[in-house]
Design a protein around this motif. Structure first.
Motif, PDB file in Angstrom:
ATOM      1  N   VAL A 104      -6.569  -3.163   2.175  1.00  0.00           N
ATOM      2  CA  VAL A 104      -7.252  -1.914   1.814  1.00  0.00           C
ATOM      3  C   VAL A 104      -7.919  -2.151   0.460  1.00  0.00           C
ATOM      4  CG1 VAL A 104      -6.993   0.532   1.313  1.00  0.00           C
ATOM      5  CG2 VAL A 104      -5.552  -0.546   3.070  1.00  0.00           C
ATOM      6  N   TRP A 121      -1.917  -3.162   3.234  1.00  0.00           N
ATOM      7  CA  TRP A 121      -1.149  -2.096   3.876  1.00  0.00           C
ATOM      8  C   TRP A 121      -0.206  -2.665   4.908  1.00  0.00           C
ATOM      9  CZ3 TRP A 121      -1.360  -1.000   9.144  1.00  0.00           C
ATOM     10  CH2 TRP A 121      -0.662   0.160   9.564  1.00  0.00           C
ATOM     11  N   ASP A 127       0.834  -1.199   0.000  1.00  0.00           N
ATOM     12  CA  ASP A 127       0.000   0.000   0.000  1.00  0.00           C
ATOM     13  C   ASP A 127       0.871   1.252   0.000  1.00  0.00           C
ATOM     14  OD1 ASP A 127      -2.444   1.309  -0.167  1.00  0.00           O
ATOM     15  OD2 ASP A 127      -2.550   1.624   1.995  1.00  0.00           O
ATOM     16  N   GLU A 153      -3.045   4.497  -3.958  1.00  0.00           N
ATOM     17  CA  GLU A 153      -4.366   5.114  -3.896  1.00  0.00           C
ATOM     18  C   GLU A 153      -4.692   5.791  -5.223  1.00  0.00           C
ATOM     19  OE1 GLU A 153      -6.990   8.153  -1.077  1.00  0.00           O
ATOM     20  OE2 GLU A 153      -4.854   7.819  -0.668  1.00  0.00           O
TER      21      GLU A 153
END
Length: 353
Positions: free
Chosen positions: A343, A310, A297, A302
């Motif tokens: 995530v 993560w 992550d 993102e």
């Protein structure tokens, strides 16, 4: 024949004793000007340093001084890979920056030792301690570090007697990732693996080779993937380097060999970035045609809308630094395992679109 001219002798460099004689003070007084300035008046210290500079005396030899004190003020971070990996891998860079910031609070410096083919740098390094980053288990490199009997922290490795250990819960993170795909109905899952042994092999990973994995991180992630999706058929390929280009190349090979694969588990976000590029070049939509999950992550994940596991990379560096500082202060060795967490973003979807 004219006689050969003799070479002029090089002028001897001035010494601490020469400076003391020029000023009419003791050698200890000149030494204090460099090593214990609080023992002298400001006027006397300035006079000593000015005279030394005018005479060309550079100051005490730092190596000799460290040998006398028994301390170098330097900590070695040991890799069993080429040095450029420390800077090319964003996760390694995050770890490195946090580690350096932690030990610098105590006035220590960091020395990077890349030892892909030789243990000599470890055997000859003038350092106060070692931090070993993701070395192969039972390797000559690890043996050389342990033989130095200095304060040592192992990162992402099994504990050894007399060392501290810092790692993450790779098993739990990998289990969550594979379970997520299984719950989405994926039964044919590819794996882009990090190093298995020091000898890279391009062919599909056999069960025997997987069982002989020499890197704890890789072994735990394999174990977690199989635990999270016990009914799935896996198609693992080892990567030669942790780079986006390698991830792309191996994904292209994987999908050519096994077109039934509907999801890929990548052991790093860097490899996952390459898998995304490969899917794009093949016209396979993510996530409708192909689900992809990374690991780490990274901050860029993102932006890529990448589902990933993560891990607290910067905290891992801080913990490694704190563990070594503790040993240098005479404290007991420690073992720290940091949490991981899946995530979920937009790179995974139910099998079949």
């Amino acid at each position: 024949m004219s006689p050969a001219k003799s070479r002029p002798r090089a002028k001897a460099k001035p010494t601490l004793r020469d400076v003391a004689q020029a000023l009419g003070v003791s050698v200890a007084t000149v030494s204090n000007a460099y090593n214990r300035p609080d023992q002298l008046s400001a006027e006397l210290r300035d006079r000593i340093l000015t005279t030394a500079r005018d005479m060309g005396y550079p100051g005490p030899n730092p190596l000799a001084r460290s040998l006398r004190r028994g301390k170098t003020g330097v900590i070695a971070l040991v890799y069993d890979a080429p040095l450029e990996y420390a800077f090319a891998d964003p996760a390694a860079s995050l770890f490195l920056g946090s580690l350096a910031a932690t030990i610098q609070t105590q006035g220590l410096n960091l020395l990077l030792l890349a030892c892909p083919d030789s243990t000599q740098p470890v055997q000859t390094a003038s350092v106060d301690g070692f931090i070993v980053y993701c070395s192969a288990e039972q390797s000559d490199l690890l043996g050389s570090v342990l033989a130095r009997a200095l304060p040592t922290v192992l990162v992402e490795q099994r504990p050894q007697r007399g060392t501290s250990q810092v790692g993450i819960d790779d098993l739990a993170g990998a289990t969550q990732a594979a379970r997520h795909l299984a719950e989405l109905g994926h039964t044919h899952i590819g794996i882009l693996s990090l190093e298995i042994t020091r000898e890279y092999r391009p062919e599909p990973v056999t069960p025997e080779r997987e069982a002989g994995t020499r890197y704890l991180t890789t072994a735990r992630r394999f174990q977690g993937y199989r635990r999270g999706a016990p009914q799935a058929t896996f198609y693992p390929l080892e990567t030669a380097q942790n780079t986006p280009q390698e991830g792309e190349n191996r994904t292209l090979e994987l999908l050519a060999q096994s077109p039934q694969v509907s999801a890929i588990l990548c052991m790093s976000d860097v490899l996952a970035q390459g898998a995304l590029n490969a899917a794009r070049s093949l016209g396979r939509r993510v996530p409708q045609d192909l689900s992809i999950i990374g690991f780490d992550d990274l901050p860029s994940s993102e932006t890529l809308n990448l589902t990933s596991v993560w891990q607290p990379t910067a905290e891992k560096g801080r913990q490694a630094g704190q563990a070594l500082l503790g040993q240098l202060a005479g404290e007991a060795t420690t073992q720290v395992t940091l949490p991981t967490q899946l995530v979920m973003r937009g790179s995974t979807a139910p099998a079949g679109g």
